[in-house]
Motif scaffolding. Sequence first.
Motif, PDB file in Angstrom:
ATOM      1  N   ALA A  16     -26.019  -3.214 -26.750  1.00  0.00           N
ATOM      2  CA  ALA A  16     -25.344  -3.462 -25.836  1.00  0.00           C
ATOM      3  C   ALA A  16     -23.902  -3.563 -25.852  1.00  0.00           C
ATOM      4  O   ALA A  16     -23.056  -4.276 -26.653  1.00  0.00           O
ATOM      5  CB  ALA A  16     -25.678  -4.806 -25.405  1.00  0.00           C
ATOM      6  N   ILE A  17     -23.244  -3.659 -24.558  1.00  0.00           N
ATOM      7  CA  ILE A  17     -21.236  -4.009 -24.833  1.00  0.00           C
ATOM      8  C   ILE A  17     -21.252  -4.668 -24.280  1.00  0.00           C
ATOM      9  O   ILE A  17     -22.510  -5.476 -22.918  1.00  0.00           O
ATOM     10  CB  ILE A  17     -21.020  -3.013 -24.222  1.00  0.00           C
ATOM     11  CG1 ILE A  17     -21.070  -1.239 -24.657  1.00  0.00           C
ATOM     12  CG2 ILE A  17     -19.320  -3.452 -23.813  1.00  0.00           C
ATOM     13  CD1 ILE A  17     -20.337  -0.561 -23.482  1.00  0.00           C
ATOM     14  N   VAL A  18     -20.615  -6.173 -24.523  1.00  0.00           N
ATOM     15  CA  VAL A  18     -20.016  -7.393 -24.076  1.00  0.00           C
ATOM     16  C   VAL A  18     -19.212  -7.515 -24.020  1.00  0.00           C
ATOM     17  O   VAL A  18     -19.154  -9.168 -23.673  1.00  0.00           O
ATOM     18  CB  VAL A  18     -21.252  -8.357 -25.541  1.00  0.00           C
ATOM     19  CG1 VAL A  18     -22.539  -8.454 -25.632  1.00  0.00           C
ATOM     20  CG2 VAL A  18     -20.407  -8.218 -26.446  1.00  0.00           C
ATOM     21  N   GLY A  19     -18.434  -7.466 -24.084  1.00  0.00           N
ATOM     22  CA  GLY A  19     -17.394  -7.317 -24.036  1.00  0.00           C
ATOM     23  C   GLY A  19     -16.386  -6.388 -24.074  1.00  0.00           C
ATOM     24  O   GLY A  19     -16.260  -5.351 -24.088  1.00  0.00           O
ATOM     25  N   ILE A  20     -15.572  -6.189 -22.644  1.00  0.00           N
ATOM     26  CA  ILE A  20     -14.072  -5.070 -22.523  1.00  0.00           C
ATOM     27  C   ILE A  20     -12.971  -5.953 -22.483  1.00  0.00           C
ATOM     28  O   ILE A  20     -12.552  -7.052 -21.774  1.00  0.00           O
ATOM     29  CB  ILE A  20     -14.712  -4.637 -21.597  1.00  0.00           C
ATOM     30  CG1 ILE A  20     -14.030  -3.370 -21.314  1.00  0.00           C
ATOM     31  CG2 ILE A  20     -14.447  -5.392 -20.285  1.00  0.00           C
ATOM     32  CD1 ILE A  20     -14.188  -2.463 -20.370  1.00  0.00           C
ATOM     33  N   GLY A  21     -11.988  -5.227 -22.681  1.00  0.00           N
ATOM     34  CA  GLY A  21     -10.492  -5.798 -22.942  1.00  0.00           C
ATOM     35  C   GLY A  21      -8.815  -5.045 -22.214  1.00  0.00           C
ATOM     36  O   GLY A  21      -9.334  -3.855 -23.484  1.00  0.00           O
ATOM     37  N   GLN A  99     -18.064   8.100 -29.284  1.00  0.00           N
ATOM     38  CA  GLN A  99     -18.810   8.024 -29.963  1.00  0.00           C
ATOM     39  C   GLN A  99     -18.523   6.876 -31.020  1.00  0.00           C
ATOM     40  O   GLN A  99     -19.249   6.267 -31.517  1.00  0.00           O
ATOM     41  CB  GLN A  99     -18.187   9.416 -31.113  1.00  0.00           C
ATOM     42  CG  GLN A  99     -18.699  10.861 -30.543  1.00  0.00           C
ATOM     43  CD  GLN A  99     -18.051  11.526 -32.070  1.00  0.00           C
ATOM     44  OE1 GLN A  99     -18.357  11.306 -33.224  1.00  0.00           O
ATOM     45  NE2 GLN A  99     -17.464  13.179 -31.559  1.00  0.00           N
ATOM     46  N   MET A 100     -17.192   6.397 -30.157  1.00  0.00           N
ATOM     47  CA  MET A 100     -17.480   5.337 -31.249  1.00  0.00           C
ATOM     48  C   MET A 100     -18.633   4.385 -30.782  1.00  0.00           C
ATOM     49  O   MET A 100     -19.014   3.341 -31.575  1.00  0.00           O
ATOM     50  CB  MET A 100     -16.051   4.791 -31.089  1.00  0.00           C
ATOM     51  CG  MET A 100     -15.215   5.262 -31.578  1.00  0.00           C
ATOM     52  SD  MET A 100     -13.330   3.937 -31.450  1.00  0.00           S
ATOM     53  CE  MET A 100     -13.048   4.504 -29.392  1.00  0.00           C
ATOM     54  N   LEU A 101     -18.694   4.107 -29.244  1.00  0.00           N
ATOM     55  CA  LEU A 101     -19.768   3.557 -29.071  1.00  0.00           C
ATOM     56  C   LEU A 101     -21.418   3.501 -29.461  1.00  0.00           C
ATOM     57  O   LEU A 101     -22.028   2.498 -29.833  1.00  0.00           O
ATOM     58  CB  LEU A 101     -20.274   3.326 -27.172  1.00  0.00           C
ATOM     59  CG  LEU A 101     -21.532   3.420 -26.529  1.00  0.00           C
ATOM     60  CD1 LEU A 101     -21.333   1.435 -26.675  1.00  0.00           C
ATOM     61  CD2 LEU A 101     -20.985   3.856 -25.073  1.00  0.00           C
ATOM     62  N   ALA A 230      -9.988  -1.976 -24.969  1.00  0.00           N
ATOM     63  CA  ALA A 230     -11.000  -2.585 -26.254  1.00  0.00           C
ATOM     64  C   ALA A 230     -12.470  -3.073 -25.608  1.00  0.00           C
ATOM     65  O   ALA A 230     -12.463  -3.481 -24.940  1.00  0.00           O
ATOM     66  CB  ALA A 230     -10.918  -3.734 -27.117  1.00  0.00           C
ATOM     67  N   PHE A 231     -13.901  -2.489 -26.542  1.00  0.00           N
ATOM     68  CA  PHE A 231     -15.037  -3.415 -26.317  1.00  0.00           C
ATOM     69  C   PHE A 231     -15.641  -3.304 -27.285  1.00  0.00           C
ATOM     70  O   PHE A 231     -15.461  -3.170 -28.455  1.00  0.00           O
ATOM     71  CB  PHE A 231     -15.419  -2.336 -25.251  1.00  0.00           C
ATOM     72  CG  PHE A 231     -15.520  -0.977 -25.822  1.00  0.00           C
ATOM     73  CD1 PHE A 231     -17.297  -0.580 -26.212  1.00  0.00           C
ATOM     74  CD2 PHE A 231     -14.534   0.247 -25.199  1.00  0.00           C
ATOM     75  CE1 PHE A 231     -17.379   0.693 -27.163  1.00  0.00           C
ATOM     76  CE2 PHE A 231     -15.252   1.061 -26.496  1.00  0.00           C
ATOM     77  CZ  PHE A 231     -16.623   2.189 -27.075  1.00  0.00           C
ATOM     78  N   VAL A 232     -16.454  -4.329 -27.381  1.00  0.00           N
ATOM     79  CA  VAL A 232     -17.556  -5.106 -28.702  1.00  0.00           C
ATOM     80  C   VAL A 232     -19.075  -4.437 -28.409  1.00  0.00           C
ATOM     81  O   VAL A 232     -19.248  -4.433 -26.810  1.00  0.00           O
ATOM     82  CB  VAL A 232     -17.227  -6.533 -28.145  1.00  0.00           C
ATOM     83  CG1 VAL A 232     -18.080  -7.101 -29.345  1.00  0.00           C
ATOM     84  CG2 VAL A 232     -15.869  -7.115 -27.876  1.00  0.00           C
ATOM     85  N   VAL A 233     -19.254  -4.083 -28.817  1.00  0.00           N
ATOM     86  CA  VAL A 233     -20.954  -4.133 -29.466  1.00  0.00           C
ATOM     87  C   VAL A 233     -21.862  -4.827 -30.464  1.00  0.00           C
ATOM     88  O   VAL A 233     -21.196  -5.200 -31.398  1.00  0.00           O
ATOM     89  CB  VAL A 233     -20.981  -2.455 -29.684  1.00  0.00           C
ATOM     90  CG1 VAL A 233     -22.392  -1.964 -29.586  1.00  0.00           C
ATOM     91  CG2 VAL A 233     -20.158  -1.219 -28.577  1.00  0.00           C
ATOM     92  N   VAL A 390     -23.670   8.900 -23.373  1.00  0.00           N
ATOM     93  CA  VAL A 390     -24.535   8.053 -23.427  1.00  0.00           C
ATOM     94  C   VAL A 390     -25.461   7.598 -22.355  1.00  0.00           C
ATOM     95  O   VAL A 390     -25.014   7.926 -20.694  1.00  0.00           O
ATOM     96  CB  VAL A 390     -24.130   6.342 -23.870  1.00  0.00           C
ATOM     97  CG1 VAL A 390     -23.508   6.586 -25.240  1.00  0.00           C
ATOM     98  CG2 VAL A 390     -22.597   6.296 -23.484  1.00  0.00           C
ATOM     99  N   LEU A 391     -26.322   6.906 -22.173  1.00  0.00           N
ATOM    100  CA  LEU A 391     -26.941   6.556 -20.417  1.00  0.00           C
ATOM    101  C   LEU A 391     -27.621   5.393 -20.963  1.00  0.00           C
ATOM    102  O   LEU A 391     -27.723   3.930 -22.048  1.00  0.00           O
ATOM    103  CB  LEU A 391     -27.897   6.813 -20.595  1.00  0.00           C
ATOM    104  CG  LEU A 391     -28.715   8.202 -20.573  1.00  0.00           C
ATOM    105  CD1 LEU A 391     -29.828   8.661 -20.268  1.00  0.00           C
ATOM    106  CD2 LEU A 391     -28.357   8.544 -19.504  1.00  0.00           C
ATOM    107  N   LEU A 392     -26.190   4.248 -20.560  1.00  0.00           N
ATOM    108  CA  LEU A 392     -26.264   2.704 -20.251  1.00  0.00           C
ATOM    109  C   LEU A 392     -26.310   2.062 -18.514  1.00  0.00           C
ATOM    110  O   LEU A 392     -27.214   3.412 -17.558  1.00  0.00           O
ATOM    111  CB  LEU A 392     -24.497   2.782 -20.041  1.00  0.00           C
ATOM    112  CG  LEU A 392     -23.549   3.228 -20.882  1.00  0.00           C
ATOM    113  CD1 LEU A 392     -22.595   2.625 -20.964  1.00  0.00           C
ATOM    114  CD2 LEU A 392     -24.514   2.852 -22.332  1.00  0.00           C
TER     115      LEU A 392
END
Length: 398
Positions: A16-21, A99-101, A230-233, A390-392
């Motif tokens: 999951a993505i848990v943070g975005i900035g 691709q990073m995700l 930026a985002f955190v995975v 991606v499918l989110l």
Amino acid sequence: MALTERVQGSGRAATAIVGIGFSTLSRRPIGSARMLARDAIIAAVADAGLEHTAIDGLLINRSPLADPESLPLRLQQDLQWPRLRLLSGIEGEGSSAVQMLQYASLAVAAGLARHVVCVFADDPIRPSGGGGQAFSPPVPVSGIDGWEERCGLYGATGAYALAAQEYLDHHGLDADAFAPVALAQRAWAQRNPRAFLREPLTREGYLASPWIVEPFRLLDCAYPINGAIAFVVTTAERAADLASTPVHLHGMGQGHGGFAGFGQPQQGLTGAALAGRTACAMAGVQPADIGACQFYDAFSFTVLLALEEYGLCAPGEAAAFVAAGHTAPGGRLPCNTGGGHLSGYYLQGVTPIAEAVRQLRGEAGEGQLEEPGLMLVTGNGGRLDYHAAVLLARGAVL
């Protein structure tokens, strides 16, 4: 959860993505891409509710037109992360952010890292003028070194215009077919306070915008800005213990067909179909299960092509689908709900990811979808050469 279980379509997301900035976003010079990246990363880690030292992975993406030193691996030192378990720069042109995700998800699911930050930053707007000069180098489409420059075919606009005209001719459409895309995305942008082009747009206003390279008018083209996102995975299991609202990844795919050549639109121009089939198979869904889309739309044309190649419209029917209002506010397949690259802002492939997170966390304000459902997010680069999807969804289980 083993990666094999995820690939076989267990119905439960592993990551999951848990943070975005966000850094400051601007049409003016506001600092280097490296500085903007640092600001966005710090904001994303804070948004995730993590300690700065909890990050053990960093993936970096810069514009393919930027100097490699504008966003180097030494960004690690700026952030004072001395012992990362994962560090790399990702280069897939416009597909790189998606691709990073994907790579971050694979890394945390495999145990290579626990919390991975992904960042894109760019500063194409310089004191000498707008972003036009940053996107003017020739894009190779012929396979003959120097051909494009000698023929005066400069920038992505010219290269994509050739593909767009081929598409129009093949399906018997005129250039006005792109107008509903620009109008729908402007309607969404009016509901997004981060969007840069929020003034109401009429069909007459669209047609009054100047030609850049036929069949593209100015309002068919992306709106570049300076900034970083930026985002955190992390794993879905760890995400459940964090204070932030997670956005779960259920499927992913890539497709890199390269440039198929002119005169073959009936065979498909891109690898998007392969990327979409792989993502749907992983999630155990069909295109009909997708409730909303965030497409990479460097040009209005790419929205029509994506609708068709991802199996959401039959070939040649996307223009009528968009003209009927199905992708606009109130439509049955909302697309680019923050205004996309055309009216929102162009930070390449991270723009669609940011809007997906905003919608799936319920933070889209006036533009919030009542039920976003399963969301398709795409990236494409080159001259329709490189694709990732991606499918989110909000929940860990579909």
